[in-house]
Write a protein that holds these residues in place. Sequence first.
Motif, PDB file in Angstrom:
ATOM      1  N   GLU A   1      -7.264 -23.757 -10.260  1.00 10.09           N
ATOM      2  CA  GLU A   1      -6.058 -23.889 -11.070  1.00 10.09           C
ATOM      3  C   GLU A   1      -5.456 -22.498 -11.288  1.00 10.09           C
ATOM      4  O   GLU A   1      -6.169 -21.569 -11.687  1.00 10.09           O
ATOM      5  CB  GLU A   1      -6.439 -24.534 -12.408  1.00 10.09           C
ATOM      6  CG  GLU A   1      -5.443 -24.407 -13.521  1.00 10.09           C
ATOM      7  CD  GLU A   1      -4.116 -25.071 -13.223  1.00 10.09           C
ATOM      8  OE1 GLU A   1      -3.093 -24.357 -13.298  1.00 10.09           O
ATOM      9  OE2 GLU A   1      -4.093 -26.283 -12.944  1.00 10.09           O
ATOM     10  N   ASP A   2      -4.150 -22.345 -10.998  1.00  8.74           N
ATOM     11  CA  ASP A   2      -3.590 -20.994 -11.108  1.00  8.74           C
ATOM     12  C   ASP A   2      -3.266 -20.588 -12.540  1.00  8.74           C
ATOM     13  O   ASP A   2      -2.870 -19.453 -12.791  1.00  8.74           O
ATOM     14  CB  ASP A   2      -2.373 -20.829 -10.197  1.00  8.74           C
ATOM     15  CG  ASP A   2      -1.092 -21.438 -10.734  1.00  8.74           C
ATOM     16  OD1 ASP A   2      -1.151 -22.278 -11.655  1.00  8.74           O
ATOM     17  OD2 ASP A   2      -0.017 -21.083 -10.208  1.00  8.74           O
ATOM     18  N   PHE A   3      -3.480 -21.481 -13.521  1.00 15.06           N
ATOM     19  CA  PHE A   3      -3.419 -21.067 -14.922  1.00 15.06           C
ATOM     20  C   PHE A   3      -4.455 -19.972 -15.189  1.00 15.06           C
ATOM     21  O   PHE A   3      -4.368 -19.239 -16.174  1.00 15.06           O
ATOM     22  CB  PHE A   3      -3.667 -22.274 -15.826  1.00 15.06           C
ATOM     23  CG  PHE A   3      -3.442 -22.009 -17.290  1.00 15.06           C
ATOM     24  CD1 PHE A   3      -2.173 -21.755 -17.785  1.00 15.06           C
ATOM     25  CD2 PHE A   3      -4.506 -22.015 -18.182  1.00 15.06           C
ATOM     26  CE1 PHE A   3      -1.962 -21.503 -19.139  1.00 15.06           C
ATOM     27  CE2 PHE A   3      -4.308 -21.777 -19.537  1.00 15.06           C
ATOM     28  CZ  PHE A   3      -3.029 -21.512 -20.009  1.00 15.06           C
ATOM     29  N   ALA A   4      -5.421 -19.859 -14.287  1.00 13.55           N
ATOM     30  CA  ALA A   4      -6.434 -18.805 -14.374  1.00 13.55           C
ATOM     31  C   ALA A   4      -5.805 -17.424 -14.495  1.00 13.55           C
ATOM     32  O   ALA A   4      -6.326 -16.553 -15.204  1.00 13.55           O
ATOM     33  CB  ALA A   4      -7.344 -18.858 -13.147  1.00 13.55           C
ATOM     34  N   PHE A   5      -4.692 -17.201 -13.791  1.00 13.11           N
ATOM     35  CA  PHE A   5      -4.034 -15.895 -13.866  1.00 13.11           C
ATOM     36  C   PHE A   5      -3.555 -15.604 -15.280  1.00 13.11           C
ATOM     37  O   PHE A   5      -3.674 -14.477 -15.772  1.00 13.11           O
ATOM     38  CB  PHE A   5      -2.855 -15.836 -12.894  1.00 13.11           C
ATOM     39  CG  PHE A   5      -3.242 -15.828 -11.443  1.00 13.11           C
ATOM     40  CD1 PHE A   5      -3.884 -14.737 -10.889  1.00 13.11           C
ATOM     41  CD2 PHE A   5      -2.965 -16.917 -10.623  1.00 13.11           C
ATOM     42  CE1 PHE A   5      -4.244 -14.720  -9.549  1.00 13.11           C
ATOM     43  CE2 PHE A   5      -3.318 -16.917  -9.286  1.00 13.11           C
ATOM     44  CZ  PHE A   5      -3.961 -15.814  -8.751  1.00 13.11           C
TER      45      PHE A   5
END
Length: 401
Positions: A334-338
């Motif tokens: 999931e790019d919310f990781a950034f």
Amino acid sequence: MNVIDSIVTQAASIAAVRRDIHAHPELCFEEVRTADVVAHKLTEWGIPIHRGLGKTGVVGIVKGRDGGASGRAIGLRADMDALPMQEFNTFAHASQHHGKMHACGHDGHTAMLLAAAQHFAKHRNFDGTVYLIFQPAEEGGGGARVMMEDGLFEQFPMQAVFGMHNWPGMKAGQFAVSPGPVMASSNEFKITIRGKGSHAAMPHMGIDPVPVACQMVQAFQNIISRNKKPVDAGVISVTMIHTGEATNVVPDSCELQGTVRTFTIEVLDMIERRMKQVAEHTCAAHEATCEFEFVRNYPPTVNSQAEAEFARKVMQGIVGEANVVPQEPTMGAEDFAFMLQAKPGAYCFIANGDGTHRDMGHGGGPCTLHNPSYDFNDDLIPLGATYWVRLAEEWLAAARA
């Protein structure tokens, strides 16, 4: 279940927006129509917007009773993009665009945040600012990272950011949240083994890359079982092997591709280093050579302790303690990781049910993520929106205290 009455009253109209978005899916960085729908609704409700971060991103700015004077701010994020796959559903709101489908529920995530936005516009029961982040390109495009590179957190300074994803298979009416890693890093590799072609009846005249590849694939699993601590999670999956054109020809080269998933950067560093060593030394042992490529796409999604616990308490106030369950980590990414690398926050799951919510005309497959028979559960809209509202109100109140 303590959902907000005014959100329930408007849920049908928001569900209609969700189904409109579902019928008109757009892929990463192509969410022009979707962004227009979001921007139109926010503007209609009197919420100032900013467009263009991450190409098609939309940010809504909701000031509280104090006009945002406190300087405290929270970010709530929803993703907007669809997947490049053909939908099997035939109900009225099925995709009208061949080869594109909202098979991960981003249409529902957008709808839940819109429902919260509509409530915020009428009931600014908080001091500070709520930033509504409608993000493009989660499905492989890294839209969160691009929005950040375009200045998301500089233009809209916030002390914490939160995300939410629907989760099929969990009983509707439940949430899941936990501190620590909840989704894995996503990484890709490509290894090209260079040998020397020959007649298959005379293999001693060449250098066969195929047995080299076979040994390499087997050796990679020893990295997981022997180089990594047993309590640390990690996956190496070789998913493609491409070589050869004829049954009687030893090929010149063989290409391996696949994915690596981990919950920590330390394990990822080790796996990449050992894979490169294994690849190069296996080739050297057989007088072959190789080209090793390793691409890190998304980092692990790691919830901060305080924000995850805060989110849990908010959820318990809405659905009760028994319906807030531990968040089982998944090797999906999931790019919310950034965003969580830059700000404290938490990424939670909201249960999407078992699929019985789907309209007549749904596909014959299960209602699971990235499945052509999937559809978002519109009954979640009031619940998800209530969570967003209560989370923002209570977080800003706690920050003020």
